[in-house]
Design a protein around this motif. Structure first.
Motif, PDB file in Angstrom:
ATOM      1  N   ILE A 164       3.395  38.140 -18.998  1.00 25.20           N
ATOM      2  CA  ILE A 164       4.817  38.265 -18.674  1.00 25.20           C
ATOM      3  C   ILE A 164       5.227  39.715 -18.456  1.00 25.20           C
ATOM      4  O   ILE A 164       6.168  40.002 -17.711  1.00 25.20           O
ATOM      5  CB  ILE A 164       5.686  37.605 -19.789  1.00 25.20           C
ATOM      6  CG1 ILE A 164       7.133  37.407 -19.295  1.00 25.20           C
ATOM      7  CG2 ILE A 164       5.618  38.412 -21.070  1.00 25.20           C
ATOM      8  CD1 ILE A 164       7.263  36.483 -18.110  1.00 25.20           C
ATOM      9  N   GLU A 165       4.515  40.653 -19.078  1.00 24.67           N
ATOM     10  CA  GLU A 165       4.881  42.060 -18.934  1.00 24.67           C
ATOM     11  C   GLU A 165       4.651  42.557 -17.512  1.00 24.67           C
ATOM     12  O   GLU A 165       5.267  43.539 -17.091  1.00 24.67           O
ATOM     13  CB  GLU A 165       4.092  42.917 -19.925  1.00 24.67           C
ATOM     14  CG  GLU A 165       4.395  42.630 -21.385  1.00 24.67           C
ATOM     15  CD  GLU A 165       5.878  42.806 -21.704  1.00 24.67           C
ATOM     16  OE1 GLU A 165       6.467  43.789 -21.206  1.00 24.67           O
ATOM     17  OE2 GLU A 165       6.442  41.961 -22.415  1.00 24.67           O
TER      18      GLU A 165
ATOM     19  N   THR B  23      13.571  32.665 -23.384  1.00 27.44           N
ATOM     20  CA  THR B  23      13.639  33.955 -24.088  1.00 27.44           C
ATOM     21  C   THR B  23      13.732  35.117 -23.112  1.00 27.44           C
ATOM     22  O   THR B  23      14.018  36.235 -23.506  1.00 27.44           O
ATOM     23  CB  THR B  23      12.409  34.134 -24.981  1.00 27.44           C
ATOM     24  OG1 THR B  23      11.229  33.983 -24.189  1.00 27.44           O
ATOM     25  CG2 THR B  23      12.394  33.108 -26.104  1.00 27.44           C
ATOM     26  N   LYS B  24      13.450  34.829 -21.816  1.00 30.86           N
ATOM     27  CA  LYS B  24      13.557  35.878 -20.808  1.00 30.86           C
ATOM     28  C   LYS B  24      13.778  35.232 -19.457  1.00 30.86           C
ATOM     29  O   LYS B  24      13.123  34.250 -19.107  1.00 30.86           O
ATOM     30  CB  LYS B  24      12.289  36.744 -20.773  1.00 30.86           C
ATOM     31  CG  LYS B  24      12.344  37.907 -19.802  1.00 30.86           C
ATOM     32  CD  LYS B  24      11.086  38.775 -19.908  1.00 30.86           C
ATOM     33  CE  LYS B  24      11.169  39.988 -18.995  1.00 30.86           C
ATOM     34  NZ  LYS B  24       9.959  40.851 -19.119  1.00 30.86           N
ATOM     35  N   ARG B  25      14.722  35.768 -18.701  1.00 30.61           N
ATOM     36  CA  ARG B  25      14.980  35.267 -17.357  1.00 30.61           C
ATOM     37  C   ARG B  25      14.689  36.378 -16.359  1.00 30.61           C
ATOM     38  O   ARG B  25      15.066  37.542 -16.568  1.00 30.61           O
ATOM     39  CB  ARG B  25      16.430  34.803 -17.216  1.00 30.61           C
ATOM     40  CG  ARG B  25      16.787  34.276 -15.826  1.00 30.61           C
ATOM     41  CD  ARG B  25      18.244  33.915 -15.690  1.00 30.61           C
ATOM     42  NE  ARG B  25      18.547  33.523 -14.324  1.00 30.61           N
ATOM     43  CZ  ARG B  25      18.449  32.286 -13.833  1.00 30.61           C
ATOM     44  NH1 ARG B  25      18.071  31.305 -14.650  1.00 30.61           N
ATOM     45  NH2 ARG B  25      18.735  32.024 -12.578  1.00 30.61           N
ATOM     46  N   ILE B  26      13.980  36.028 -15.278  1.00 29.41           N
ATOM     47  CA  ILE B  26      13.654  36.997 -14.223  1.00 29.41           C
ATOM     48  C   ILE B  26      14.191  36.436 -12.913  1.00 29.41           C
ATOM     49  O   ILE B  26      13.683  35.433 -12.390  1.00 29.41           O
ATOM     50  CB  ILE B  26      12.141  37.233 -14.122  1.00 29.41           C
ATOM     51  CG1 ILE B  26      11.580  37.742 -15.454  1.00 29.41           C
ATOM     52  CG2 ILE B  26      11.816  38.225 -13.014  1.00 29.41           C
ATOM     53  CD1 ILE B  26      10.068  37.875 -15.478  1.00 29.41           C
TER      54      ILE B  26
ATOM     55  N   LEU C 209      11.865  31.575 -15.755  1.00 29.22           N
ATOM     56  CA  LEU C 209      12.362  31.471 -17.125  1.00 29.22           C
ATOM     57  C   LEU C 209      11.165  31.411 -18.063  1.00 29.22           C
ATOM     58  O   LEU C 209      10.284  30.561 -17.914  1.00 29.22           O
ATOM     59  CB  LEU C 209      13.236  30.224 -17.286  1.00 29.22           C
ATOM     60  CG  LEU C 209      14.455  30.209 -16.338  1.00 29.22           C
ATOM     61  CD1 LEU C 209      14.358  29.023 -15.409  1.00 29.22           C
ATOM     62  CD2 LEU C 209      15.741  30.204 -17.100  1.00 29.22           C
ATOM     63  N   TRP C 210      11.137  32.309 -19.027  1.00 31.52           N
ATOM     64  CA  TRP C 210       9.986  32.464 -19.906  1.00 31.52           C
ATOM     65  C   TRP C 210      10.299  31.897 -21.285  1.00 31.52           C
ATOM     66  O   TRP C 210      11.296  32.254 -21.910  1.00 31.52           O
ATOM     67  CB  TRP C 210       9.619  33.941 -20.001  1.00 31.52           C
ATOM     68  CG  TRP C 210       8.567  34.297 -21.007  1.00 31.52           C
ATOM     69  CD1 TRP C 210       8.720  35.116 -22.089  1.00 31.52           C
ATOM     70  CD2 TRP C 210       7.201  33.882 -21.018  1.00 31.52           C
ATOM     71  NE1 TRP C 210       7.538  35.235 -22.773  1.00 31.52           N
ATOM     72  CE2 TRP C 210       6.574  34.481 -22.135  1.00 31.52           C
ATOM     73  CE3 TRP C 210       6.443  33.046 -20.192  1.00 31.52           C
ATOM     74  CZ2 TRP C 210       5.237  34.274 -22.444  1.00 31.52           C
ATOM     75  CZ3 TRP C 210       5.107  32.850 -20.492  1.00 31.52           C
ATOM     76  CH2 TRP C 210       4.516  33.455 -21.614  1.00 31.52           C
ATOM     77  N   ASP C 211       9.426  30.999 -21.746  1.00 28.52           N
ATOM     78  CA  ASP C 211       9.511  30.451 -23.090  1.00 28.52           C
ATOM     79  C   ASP C 211       8.386  31.098 -23.896  1.00 28.52           C
ATOM     80  O   ASP C 211       7.222  30.682 -23.811  1.00 28.52           O
ATOM     81  CB  ASP C 211       9.345  28.927 -23.056  1.00 28.52           C
ATOM     82  CG  ASP C 211       9.561  28.278 -24.427  1.00 28.52           C
ATOM     83  OD1 ASP C 211       9.326  28.969 -25.448  1.00 28.52           O
ATOM     84  OD2 ASP C 211       9.936  27.094 -24.475  1.00 28.52           O
ATOM     85  N   ALA C 212       8.726  32.132 -24.654  1.00 29.46           N
ATOM     86  CA  ALA C 212       7.707  32.896 -25.379  1.00 29.46           C
ATOM     87  C   ALA C 212       7.026  32.058 -26.442  1.00 29.46           C
ATOM     88  O   ALA C 212       5.837  32.239 -26.725  1.00 29.46           O
ATOM     89  CB  ALA C 212       8.338  34.140 -26.001  1.00 29.46           C
TER      90      ALA C 212
ATOM     91  N   ARG D 175       7.247  39.933 -12.253  1.00 34.33           N
ATOM     92  CA  ARG D 175       8.512  40.490 -11.782  1.00 34.33           C
ATOM     93  C   ARG D 175       9.092  39.638 -10.652  1.00 34.33           C
ATOM     94  O   ARG D 175       8.364  38.905  -9.982  1.00 34.33           O
ATOM     95  CB  ARG D 175       8.324  41.933 -11.291  1.00 34.33           C
ATOM     96  CG  ARG D 175       7.954  42.899 -12.421  1.00 34.33           C
ATOM     97  CD  ARG D 175       7.622  44.289 -11.892  1.00 34.33           C
ATOM     98  NE  ARG D 175       7.426  45.233 -12.985  1.00 34.33           N
ATOM     99  CZ  ARG D 175       6.318  45.362 -13.685  1.00 34.33           C
ATOM    100  NH1 ARG D 175       5.278  44.601 -13.407  1.00 34.33           N
ATOM    101  NH2 ARG D 175       6.210  46.254 -14.660  1.00 34.33           N
TER     102      ARG D 175
END
Length: 824
Positions: free
Chosen positions: A203-204, A40-43, A50-53, A207
């Protein structure tokens, strides 16, 4: 035929059965293989994330380059406990580790290399031998989630959702600082455990950058007994921990071997590639990578300056004072050949002080008066400082403010502090200076001191003996008393770096001419050391009698002689009129220890010379005397000054002050006040006991007493342990037969403290038999004075009980109720 037919039937049945089982087995294997995460989010960054919310999992995308390379792993606390009982503050940093990934089947191990044992100049075979001789640590096993085109995706939660900072250990065995040295206690904490169900990736605040990846987590700890952690609910505490994963620094950094005569932190290790006649132990000093733009110039700008960032939470005018104090180090760097080596900028909005790109000067808040700290994180291979945090304790200005209120001062007029919330209650303390001016000098000095730590420097508590020689010392404020009884604070605090600081930075950071070889560098650095030793600029051993915190002056005994009359004048002038209209009267009690114990550090420092010798870190051929017994006459002067401080007239509390020294209001007692044995009234015997604690605690020490006799063996004029015990007993009981009733009562408190200390010495199994004998000698000498009559009947009975059964009746160590001294 029937037999063959039966065999075929059985064979077909087995085949069908095995196929069915085999098929089922394949299905089971497929079912247990982790599915690739729903991203759901890639940094992107050094380690792509890689974030799996939905699942709350953070994955690493490991390229072949990352799988085959080493990296550095830093940890820290993003949010703190806010307690003065332990080092667990916002942006406290943890250890530095050299790590690598290791693929084993369906998981990737995170391996922490052992950099304590090496073969720096050894063959590949010797290095392999050393590596296999000592253990590594597996920090976590990361499940493989998917593979594609040589890249491996792993679930990083096992590495990131753990107490990497070691907060649980701090809660169980808190670390505390004594004379600037941090030591972990042997208990006294509570048992806490991490609750996985209430912990998650933040996750917020996670970075990624090209050379570093910054991950933050939310960890919850629970305890059935834990209290006092400042959390809103007892037994439940949630903090944020921070993990930095960064690329190895670029090649080219030049290590510098430590020198025991210069106080730098460093990375120590055992080097098995050294020759048999060379030391196995080596250490590289901790310092920043600083390189001249023009290597041949005597003075040059650096290629890349050291940049620190000011926390936006630091209020003005403290902010400007902190900036000024930090930049004082540029003068020291000029002696090392660098112009504008250090810069201080504002921390960008949203930047995290634990992000390795932002070494920070930060504002730290706690539930009481605590330490300011300078912490650095280094490359464990070389000692190169890669990141650092300076924590300024917000209570310091309030502590300084209390000093101003305990001296007779002239109140300034017409000054509007309404716009400065933190200073609204302050007035002027000196007729020639506003209180704000003096307080800001203290903050600048404090910042400069902590900056010295993050530049690599240790304390130098001997700096006070050579003209405020080092900002890395802890200095007592220079407070004079004018003829009219007002306090003179015009020179209260050192400003700028000292001669030792400039010497240390020159030795640690200076560079030779281009092409300088190792032998030439060694000679150049030795010349720097020799030049400064000849000028009386030095770094001392921790046990050297010149190594004292909060003293000032050429030697501790002379300093005590100067401090005693100042302390006595401050006590004599202390009065309720020092309170401002509208202030709680209890403030008088909470500030009183600052004047009554104004001499506490000077007493301890002077008594540190008794039974002592100067022991500088000396190298063969450097011209230093390895051991030099402290002048005997000076030792005796220290003893006499200490006995003077215990005289009843100097332990007395002015009656007018006592009548106003109520301890607290309904909200509880101020921790800066005495914990009076008389409850809400101050007991003057507590004050007497607190001074006796300092004197007897310093002198009735088994090691010090044994050292006295060791010195006396070779220096017959030096005081012996028997002589000192006799002096203590005689001085304590000189007022028993004469003096006012009030004097006798104060003397009784001193006598009780002395008797308890001597009984504990006599029963101390860790002391030598000879020193225990001196304890018994003192106990019997006291008993001879109190065994008849009714004046000290209770003390006589306690001694008799001890003599019958020392093990069962040894006194219990108990404090006088005096508030903690440092930090000031």
């Amino acid at each position: 035929m029937k037999k063959n037919l039966l065999f075929c039937i059985l064979w077909l049945a087995c085949l069908l059965f095995s196929t069915e089982v085999f098929g089922q087995s394949e299905k089971n294997v497929a079912a247990t293989t982790p599915a690739a995460p729903t991203v759901t989010k890639r940094i992107d960054g050094f380690l792509p994330l890689l974030w799996d919310a939905k699942k709350g999992t953070l994955s690493f995308e490991l390229s072949p380059e990352r799988m085959n390379g080493e990296f550095i792993y830093f940890t820290g606390l993003s949010s703190g406990v806010g307690s003065i009982q332990m080092f667990a503050d916002r942006s406290s940093v943890g250890q530095s580790q050299l790590c690598r990934f290791l693929r084993v089947g369906d998981k990737v191990l995170v391996v922490a290399e052992n950099t304590t044992f090496r073969a720096e100049r050894g063959s590949a075979e010797l290095k392999h031998s050393v590596e296999r001789s000592f253990p590594t640590s597996i920090l976590a096993a990361l499940p493989v989630q998917s593979e594609q085109n040589g890249e491996v995706m792993v679930n990083a939660n096992p590495l990131l959702l753990r107490d990497a900072f070691g907060l649980q250990e701090q809660l169980r065995r808190p670390s505390r600082a004594t004379n600037g040295v941090v030591r972990q206690s042997e208990g006294g904490g509570a048992s806490w455990r991490m609750d996985d169900s209430r912990s998650a990736i933040d996750i917020e605040n996670t970075r990624g950058f090209p050379l570093n990846t910054e991950v933050e987590n939310i960890l919850t700890f629970t305890s059935d007994t834990g209290r006092g952690t400042n959390a809103p609910e007892n037994g439940v505490m949630t903090v944020h921990e921070h993990v930095s994963l960064l690329a190895l620094p670029e090649a080219g950094y030049q290590t510098r071997e430590s020198d025991p005569r210069v106080g730098f932190f460093g990375e120590g290790f055992k080097d098995f590639s050294t020759k048999f006649n060379e030391p196995l132990d080596r250490s590289f000093i901790a310092r920043w990578r600083l390189v001249k733009k023009d290597p041949n110039a005597a003075m040059s700008e650096p290629v890349k300056p050291i940049v620190f960032y000011l926390d936006s939470a630091i209020p003005e005018p403290i902010r400007s004072a902190a900036r000024e104090g930090a930049l004082w180090w540029n003068r020291a760097f000029e002696q090392a050949g660098f112009r504008n080596a250090l810069k201080v900028e504002d921390l960008p909005e949203g930047a995290d002080p634990l992000d390795v790109r932002y070494p920070a000067i930060q504002w730290t808040n706690r539930d009481g008066r605590g330490w300011s700290v300078g912490m650095a994180q280094t490359d464990p291979r070389t000692g190169e400082i890669l990141h650092a945090v300076v924590q300024l304790d917000s209570h310091r200005m309030r502590t300084v403010h209390n000093y101003w209120q305990v001296v007779n001062h002239t109140v300034g007029a017409g000054r509007d502090d309404s716009a400065m919330d933190l200073f609204a209650e302050l007035d002027s303390a000196d007729p020639t200076l506003t209180e704000e001016q003096v307080m800001l000098k203290r903050i600048a000095l404090l910042t400069c001191h902590e900056m010295g730590h993050v530049l690599g420097l240790e304390h130098n508590f001997a700096g006070s003996t050579f003209h405020r020689g080092s900002v890395m010392d802890y200095f007592a404020p220079r407070i004079g008393v004018r003829k009219d009884g007002t306090a003179d604070l015009s020179d209260a605090y050192m400003q700028g770096t000292g001669s030792y600081d400039r010497f240390a930075i020159e030795w640690g950071y200076s560079q030779g001419a281009a092409g300088e070889n190792a032998q030439q560098e060694h000679g150049r650095l030795e010349r720097i050391v020799q030049r400064n030793l000849k000028q009386g600029i030095f770094w001392a051993n921790y046990d050297d009698p010149r190594w004292n915190s909060y003293d000032d002056g050429p030697d501790p005994v002379s300093w005590l002689r100067e401090v005693l009359p100042v302390r006595n004048a401050l006590v004599a002038n202390y009065a309720a009129k020092m309170l401002k209209p509208g202030e709680p009267v209890s403030k008088l009690a909470s500030r009183f220890p600052l004047v009554y114990l104004f001499h506490r550090y000077a007493l301890a420092a002077a008594l540190n010379t008794v039974g002592s010798a100067k022991i500088p870190p000396a190298l063969v051929g450097d011209g230093q005397k390895p051991m030099d017994v402290w002048p005997v006459e000076s030792q005796r002067q220290a003893l006499q000054l200490a006995m003077q401080a215990l005289r009843p007239e100097y332990l007395e509390v002015p009656p007018a002050v006592w009548q106003n020294m109520v301890q607290y209001e309904n909200h509880g007692q101020n921790p800066e006040a005495y914990r009076s044995s008389a409850g809400y009234l101050f007991n003057p015997q507590d004050g007497a006991r607190s001074v006796a604690e300092i004197v007897y605690g310093s002198l009735i020490d088994p090691t010090r007493l044994a050292r006295m006799d060791s010195i006396r063996h070779f220096v017959p004029a030096a005081p012996s342990s028997r002589e000192v015990v006799d002096l203590l007993v005689e001085s304590a009981f000189v007022a028993l037969k004469s003096g006012s009733q009030r004097s006798i009562e104060l003397s009784s408190a001193v006598q009780d403290e002395l008797a308890d200390q001597l009984m504990m010495l006599a029963a101390d199994e860790g002391a030598t038999p000879e020193i225990r004998d001196q304890g018994w000698h003192g106990v019997e000498a006291i008993y001879a004075r109190v065994k008849t009559g009714s004046v000290r009947y209770g003390l006589a009975r306690r001694i008799e009980a001890f003599m019958r059964d020392p093990r069962q009746n040894v006194p219990k160590q108990k404090g006088s109720g005096a508030p903690a001294g440092p930090p000031i």
